[in-house]
Design an enzyme around this catalytic site. Structure first.
Site, mmCIF file in Angstrom:
data_model
loop_
_atom_site.group_PDB
_atom_site.id
_atom_site.type_symbol
_atom_site.label_atom_id
_atom_site.label_comp_id
_atom_site.label_asym_id
_atom_site.label_seq_id
_atom_site.Cartn_x
_atom_site.Cartn_y
_atom_site.Cartn_z
ATOM 1 N N HIS A 22 0.884 -1.205 -0.145
ATOM 2 C CA HIS A 22 0.291 -0.083 0.193
ATOM 3 C C HIS A 22 0.651 0.956 0.071
ATOM 4 C CE1 HIS A 22 -2.395 3.049 1.767
ATOM 5 N NE2 HIS A 22 -3.321 2.737 1.010
ATOM 6 N N ASP A 66 -4.313 3.370 -5.072
ATOM 7 C CA ASP A 66 -5.414 3.983 -3.454
ATOM 8 C C ASP A 66 -5.787 4.869 -3.501
ATOM 9 O OD1 ASP A 66 -4.723 5.000 -1.287
ATOM 10 O OD2 ASP A 66 -2.596 5.409 -0.986
ATOM 11 N N TYR A 116 10.119 14.418 -11.210
ATOM 12 C CA TYR A 116 11.601 13.173 -11.339
ATOM 13 C C TYR A 116 11.848 13.382 -9.921
ATOM 14 C CZ TYR A 116 12.682 14.537 -16.451
ATOM 15 O OH TYR A 116 12.783 14.253 -17.947
#
Length: 145
Positions: A22, A66, A116
């Site tokens: 998770h 999620d 990034y």
């Protein structure tokens, strides 16, 4: 052999998807993304010759997004001044909508260099695809079943 597993997902990809817990994040990267340098702290998986949309669709058949965050899917924003169209984002949103009841609301975007940094610091794995579309990088945050 396993039933109902998309053939595009290699055994190594399946292992990584299973290992993730998770809130772990996986990146599906386009062919221009610096997967090896960004993935020094992550597992880099190669999917050369495959599109990011096909990989995304296959991953989401197995991977719960999620539900404890507003946007478990993150795109890389176009840099100001870049005259680039991003029709692949519509494809991504349509794919996400097939697997998540929040639809397009599950998709957010962040600035390129923030993207990034997020990948360098938070990615569990990066799938480097052969996707030629620009700004076709996407982060998925894993949920629970």
């Amino acid at each position: 052999m396993l039933k109902n597993v998309p053939a595009i997902l290699s055994p190594e990809m399946l292992k990584v998807l299973c290992e993730m817990g998770h809130s772990d994040k996986i990146v599906i990267a386009d062919a221009n993304f610096p997967a090896e340098s960004m993935g020094k702290n992550a597992i880099v998986l190669r999917a050369d010759g495959h599109s990011a949309t096909d990989i995304l669709d296959a991953v989401l058949t197995l991977f719960p997004l999620d539900t404890y965050v507003d946007a478990p899917v993150t795109l890389m924003e176009v840099m100001p001044g870049d005259e680039v169209e991003t029709p692949i984002w519509d494809d991504y949103k349509a794919i996400v909508t097939r697997y998540d009841d929040r639809g397009e609301n599950a998709v957010g975007a962040i600035e390129r260099f923030a993207f990034y940094e997020k990948v360098k610091n938070e990615a569990y794995a990066i799938i480097a695809t052969g996707e030629k579309a620009l700004y076709a990088n996407i982060i998925l945050q894993k949920g629970v079943l």
